[in-house]
Write a protein that holds these residues in place. Structure first.
Motif, PDB file in Angstrom:
ATOM      1  N   SER A   1       0.830  -1.201   0.000  1.00 14.56           N
ATOM      2  CA  SER A   1       0.000   0.000   0.000  1.00 14.56           C
ATOM      3  C   SER A   1       0.863   1.250   0.000  1.00 14.56           C
ATOM      4  O   SER A   1       1.913   1.295   0.648  1.00 14.56           O
ATOM      5  N   SER A   2       0.411   2.262  -0.722  1.00 19.45           N
ATOM      6  CA  SER A   2       1.018   3.591  -0.656  1.00 19.45           C
ATOM      7  C   SER A   2      -0.030   4.599  -0.190  1.00 19.45           C
ATOM      8  O   SER A   2       0.057   5.790  -0.485  1.00 19.45           O
TER       9      SER A   2
ATOM     10  N   GLY B   1      -5.553  -3.743   7.469  1.00 19.59           N
ATOM     11  CA  GLY B   1      -7.000  -3.692   7.319  1.00 19.59           C
ATOM     12  C   GLY B   1      -7.463  -4.657   6.232  1.00 19.59           C
ATOM     13  O   GLY B   1      -8.451  -5.382   6.399  1.00 19.59           O
ATOM     14  N   GLN B   2      -6.722  -4.660   5.111  1.00 19.86           N
ATOM     15  CA  GLN B   2      -7.047  -5.599   4.031  1.00 19.86           C
ATOM     16  C   GLN B   2      -6.861  -7.050   4.474  1.00 19.86           C
ATOM     17  O   GLN B   2      -7.687  -7.920   4.166  1.00 19.86           O
ATOM     18  N   ILE B   3      -5.761  -7.304   5.197  1.00 17.03           N
ATOM     19  CA  ILE B   3      -5.485  -8.665   5.665  1.00 17.03           C
ATOM     20  C   ILE B   3      -6.585  -9.139   6.620  1.00 17.03           C
ATOM     21  O   ILE B   3      -7.123 -10.245   6.471  1.00 17.03           O
ATOM     22  N   ASN B   4      -6.906  -8.308   7.599  1.00 16.51           N
ATOM     23  CA  ASN B   4      -7.923  -8.697   8.584  1.00 16.51           C
ATOM     24  C   ASN B   4      -9.292  -8.892   7.944  1.00 16.51           C
ATOM     25  O   ASN B   4     -10.032  -9.814   8.303  1.00 16.51           O
ATOM     26  N   GLU B   5      -9.622  -8.011   6.987  1.00 17.34           N
ATOM     27  CA  GLU B   5     -10.914  -8.140   6.311  1.00 17.34           C
ATOM     28  C   GLU B   5     -11.004  -9.466   5.553  1.00 17.34           C
ATOM     29  O   GLU B   5     -12.016 -10.170   5.626  1.00 17.34           O
ATOM     30  N   ARG B   6      -9.904  -9.816   4.858  1.00 18.43           N
ATOM     31  CA  ARG B   6      -9.911 -11.069   4.100  1.00 18.43           C
ATOM     32  C   ARG B   6     -10.004 -12.283   5.029  1.00 18.43           C
ATOM     33  O   ARG B   6     -10.777 -13.221   4.777  1.00 18.43           O
TER      34      ARG B   6
END
Length: 632
Positions: free
Chosen positions: A73-74, A84-89
């Motif tokens: 991410s940038s 956030g992306q990891i936890n959501e997945r």
């Protein structure tokens, strides 16, 4: 630090040495590695806020099952964004598949990001684009598990053009010229070569293609690959890598320019850019976290065997002193003491400047990284005050009254927080005159403390460009009405560009360089500038090892004090009523305070690798020719 300065990145590598079920049973979650990686990256966010990346590898997966995951991410808050992306997945998978909840085997097989080998990176973009394509880790994919390579690093190479040409000579067609790509492809080239040799050997031994693949992973000599890959590297670096089958490494440059620390027990192998990160996240003592020595690599094989191997013969140790002055977290026990000592060693110069008048002097600091040096300076000032009290009492002992004794003993140092940074202020208007007005308000000040009789001593960790001092801090402090403003730098004068990962690549941006040029003009010796330019140009075709740093000649006829006085002139203008003085740390005192980190090339011009002299000369050529570009 008053001047915004981007610098080295941060890395974190975790290898779990037990099955994931062990961490589920002991710590309550098979996501133990992911959680620890989040903490390690968050604790190193001071090392990079332009981008963040995470990659993981699952060991012993079946063909057809995904075993590599990566997210980068940038965004404005990249660490929070990727996790956030990891936890959501992960949460979506657990909600959609109730049977995964307590079954570690199913979690490992079907949920991404869970794995035994994890690599994290936080990035400051000192050069290149701040897009997600520039964010580490970088991935070199292949259908053979052991040819997959994931690389992340805290590094800068001075000879990237040479490395790129070497790849082209090998017949490759790199997709970019950035040093991350050239380094990864160089490792990848020798990885492919080693795999091909092993396969040929195993074929002669009677192994089938299916049987050969795991055996190649077992026999792969990571140390040999790194030795061949890094032979021509010139720069400061800590390079971390993971191979698809589960081997990993972290390698440090032979001069020890960039930092790396590691910890190992029977559950984990951990590597990070800073020691207190490991101490805090894994709750281990200071002496349990080891420094990775220059020129060495910590290599962990898929079977959990851990070795420290010498990859390159160490050079004279020149660990970056800016790590101790500013970059690294001050919670490190050694760094905290060193920063305090930097402040303490400046006190004799400060006392001379204020004529030992501690009664009419207010001491303060530029928030927030200079705070620790401030404590050291104040302790030294307190020693001076105690000495003054003792001398006064002894001198007046014959006629000393209780009231006079109380008066003497009640004298306290005047320490105040005068500068307060407005963290939310952004210089978003493009017109220069408007931007200058906004810069002038980056700091607020505390009114009602300083009088017209007072000296005002304020310490900063370093003075790089001097922009914020000139346009904001000095003007704001002058409004308080002191008779003298003494700005103290816990770092020496920054005279030369950095080429190992700090955002100080252009000479004309350095206020010490501008001061030296101004002194040359004052002396009617401006022809020295052209003379140095011609000497630098004459060496453009030389091998790096034969290049001399001719930029030193710009400074050679001036004392440190002359340059400091000229900097004071440059940083104050006619609207400033108070006398402005600048005090810098000496290089000798820097080495005394930070004896393990003797890298001082930005102060002395003594570069630790052969590419440094070429870079500083190129930076001078660019300055002289008016080219606004990086010298490496």
């Amino acid at each position: 630090m008053s001047d915004a300065l981007k610098h080295e990145c941060g890395i974190a590598l975790i290898r779990l040495l037990k099955p994931l079920s062990f961490y589920k049973e002991k710590y309550g979650s098979a996501f133990y590695g992911v959680n620890k990686m989040y903490l390690m990256m968050e604790k190193q966010h001071n090392r990079g806020q332009d981008g963040a990346g995470f990659a993981s590898i699952k060991l012993d997966t079946k063909p057809g099952d995904r075993y590599i995951s990566r997210v980068r991410s940038s965004a404005q808050q990249p660490i929070q964004d990727i996790f956030g992306q990891i936890n959501e997945r992960i949460n979506n998978e657990l909600v959609a598949n109730a049977k995964y909840q307590d079954d570690v085997a199913l979690q490992k097989r079907h949920i991404p990001y869970i794995g035994e080998l994890l690599l994290g990176h936080v990035r400051y973009g000192t050069f290149g684009k701040n897009s997600v394509e520039s964010v580490h880790p970088f991935l070199r994919q292949n259908n053979w598990m052991h040819r997959n390579l994931i690389v992340a690093g805290n590094f800068n190479m001075t000879n990237n053009d040479v490395l790129f040409k070497n790849l082209v000579t090998l017949g490759q067609h790199p997709k970019d010229k950035v040093d991350t790509i050239t380094v990864m492809e160089k490792i990848g080239h020798f990885l492919d070569s080693e795999v091909a040799k092993l396969y040929k050997k195993l074929k002669k031994e009677g192994f089938s293609k299916v049987e050969a693949s795991p055996e190649i992973a077992k026999r792969l000599n990571i140390s040999k690959i790194l030795k061949k890959s890094s032979k021509d590297w010139d720069g400061g670096y800590v390079m971390a890598g993971m191979f698809g089958h589960g081997d990993s490494f972290v390698m440090r440059d032979p001069a020890g320019i960039r930092p790396a620390f590691y910890y190992q027990d029977d559950e984990v192998v951990v590597v990070a850019s800073e020691r207190p990160v490991i101490q805090t996240v894994f709750n281990v003592a200071f002496d349990k976290v080891k420094e990775l020595e220059p020129g060495k690599a910590i290599i962990t094989k898929k079977d959990g065997q851990v070795d420290i191997k010498t990859i390159l013969e160490p050079l004279t140790r020149k660990a970056c002193s800016f790590e101790r002055i500013y970059f690294s977290r001050g919670s490190d026990a050694e760094i905290y003491k060193e920063r305090k000592k930097l402040g303490k060693l400046l006190m004799p110069q400060v006392l001379k400047e204020i004529n030992h008048d501690t009664v009419n002097t207010v001491f303060s600091f530029i928030p927030n990284t200079a705070e620790t040096s401030f404590y050291g300076m104040v302790e030294a000032a307190q020693d001076e005050l105690n000495k003054q009290k003792t001398e006064t009492i002894l001198a007046e002992k014959e006629q000393l009254t209780d009231e006079r004794l109380t008066e003497i003993l009640s004298h306290r140092l005047r320490t105040e927080k005068l500068a307060i940074k407005d963290a939310k202020l952004r210089t978003f208007i493009t017109e220069d005159s408007s931007r200058d007005d906004l810069v002038a308000h980056v700091y607020d000040i505390t009114y009602g403390i300083v009088t017209s009789k007072d000296n005002l001593v304020i310490i900063d960790d370093s003075i790089v460009r001097g922009t914020t001092l000139k346009k904001s801090i000095i003007k704001m402090l002058d409004r308080l009405g002191p008779k003298k403003i003494v700005v103290v730098s816990s770092a020496p004068q920054i005279r030369y560009p950095d080429c190992y990962g700090i955002d100080m690549a252009r000479l004309e941006g350095l206020v010490a360089f501008r001061a030296a040029l101004s002194l040359l003009k004052d002396q009617g010796n401006s022809n020295k500038i052209e003379e140095v330019y011609k000497k630098c140009k004459s060496q453009e075709s030389y091998d790096d090892a034969k290049v001399e740093n001719f930029v030193k000649e710009i400074y050679e006829n001036f004392t440190d004090q002359q340059i400091s006085d000229k900097i004071a002139d440059l940083l104050s203008d006619t609207n400033v009523k108070a006398e402005v003085r600048i005090i810098y740390q000496t290089v000798d005192h820097l080495h005394q305070a930070c004896p393990k980190n003797l890298g001082d090339w930005y102060f002395t011009g003594n570069y630790p690798t052969v590419g440094g002299n070429r870079v500083v000369n190129k930076a001078f050529i660019n300055f002289y020719e008016g080219k606004n570009e990086r010298a490496y």
